[in-house]
Write a protein that holds these residues in place. Structure first.
Motif, mmCIF file in Angstrom:
data_model
loop_
_atom_site.group_PDB
_atom_site.id
_atom_site.type_symbol
_atom_site.label_atom_id
_atom_site.label_comp_id
_atom_site.label_asym_id
_atom_site.label_seq_id
_atom_site.Cartn_x
_atom_site.Cartn_y
_atom_site.Cartn_z
ATOM 1 N N TRP A 89 16.101 48.232 45.279
ATOM 2 C CA TRP A 89 15.506 47.534 44.298
ATOM 3 C C TRP A 89 15.411 45.812 44.713
ATOM 4 C CZ3 TRP A 89 16.755 43.707 40.787
ATOM 5 C CH2 TRP A 89 15.730 43.250 39.855
ATOM 6 N N ILE A 90 16.602 45.285 44.712
ATOM 7 C CA ILE A 90 16.521 43.868 44.834
ATOM 8 C C ILE A 90 15.958 43.518 46.340
ATOM 9 C CG2 ILE A 90 19.017 43.724 46.039
ATOM 10 C CD1 ILE A 90 17.577 41.360 43.334
ATOM 11 N N ALA A 91 16.412 44.261 47.124
ATOM 12 C CA ALA A 91 15.522 43.920 48.492
ATOM 13 C C ALA A 91 13.993 44.010 48.384
ATOM 14 C CB ALA A 91 16.145 44.835 49.484
ATOM 15 N N HIS A 92 13.578 44.984 47.651
ATOM 16 C CA HIS A 92 12.011 44.985 47.250
ATOM 17 C C HIS A 92 11.466 43.917 46.229
ATOM 18 C CE1 HIS A 92 8.028 46.674 46.473
ATOM 19 N NE2 HIS A 92 8.540 46.427 45.250
ATOM 20 N N PHE A 93 12.423 43.674 45.224
ATOM 21 C CA PHE A 93 12.010 42.415 44.641
ATOM 22 C C PHE A 93 12.012 41.136 45.420
ATOM 23 C CE2 PHE A 93 13.096 38.874 41.894
ATOM 24 C CZ PHE A 93 12.028 39.066 41.020
ATOM 25 N N THR A 94 12.837 40.849 46.204
ATOM 26 C CA THR A 94 13.000 39.760 46.895
ATOM 27 C C THR A 94 11.809 39.761 48.014
ATOM 28 O OG1 THR A 94 15.359 39.646 46.762
ATOM 29 C CG2 THR A 94 14.325 38.355 48.415
ATOM 30 N N ALA A 95 11.462 40.796 48.756
ATOM 31 C CA ALA A 95 10.503 40.652 49.419
ATOM 32 C C ALA A 95 8.920 40.612 48.763
ATOM 33 C CB ALA A 95 10.386 41.731 50.406
#
Length: 144
Positions: A89-95
């Motif tokens: 989730w955090i990887a997706h949110f950051t991107a």
């Protein structure tokens, strides 16, 4: 003062309607016009982050029931699953936010913030909606 009145009523209100409103970008332009781009970017990020937290919050509520419903082995499995989900989730949110902020910088004409934007060789606006680009993006998330 007249430009501030709509923000006071709808955005910065202590009335239940102002406090309990759904996070979103409905006030971003008005905040930018009154406070400037840097302050508006903070609130834009905060709104996107709060909206993005809805899915992990729902999963956290479901996973909180694990102590009463599962044996210790499955409790450990659900904790590991939730940790993995949060990493994704955090990887997706950051991107997603990087793409959004680049778009917002261009829309608001903020060339100072666009210096960090890296333009890929061979990229053009016409190619961004092609199937090949969508497959590359999908494979990126599978690989991550």
């Amino acid at each position: 003062p007249s430009a501030l009145e709509p923000l006071k009523e709808r955005w910065a209100s202590l009335k239940p309607r102002g406090i309990l409103q759904w996070p979103g970008e409905q006030h971003g332009t008005k905040v930018r016009e009154y406070f400037g781009e840097e302050v508006a970017f903070f609130f834009t990020w905060l709104n996107r982050f709060n909206t993005a937290l809805i899915l992990p919050s729902a999963f956290a509520l479901i996973f909180s029931l694990r102590w009463w419903l599962l044996n210790p082995f499955w409790v450990t499995v659900t904790e590991a699953s939730f940790s993995l989900m949060m990493c994704c989730w955090i990887a997706h949110f950051t991107a997603d936010y990087v793409q959004f902020s680049n778009h917002q910088s261009l829309e608001w004409g903020m060339t100072v913030f666009s210096k960090n934007v890296r333009e890929l060789p061979g990229w053009s606006p016409e190619t961004q909606d092609r199937v090949q680009v969508s497959l590359i993006r999908a494979m990126h998330w599978v690989a991550v």
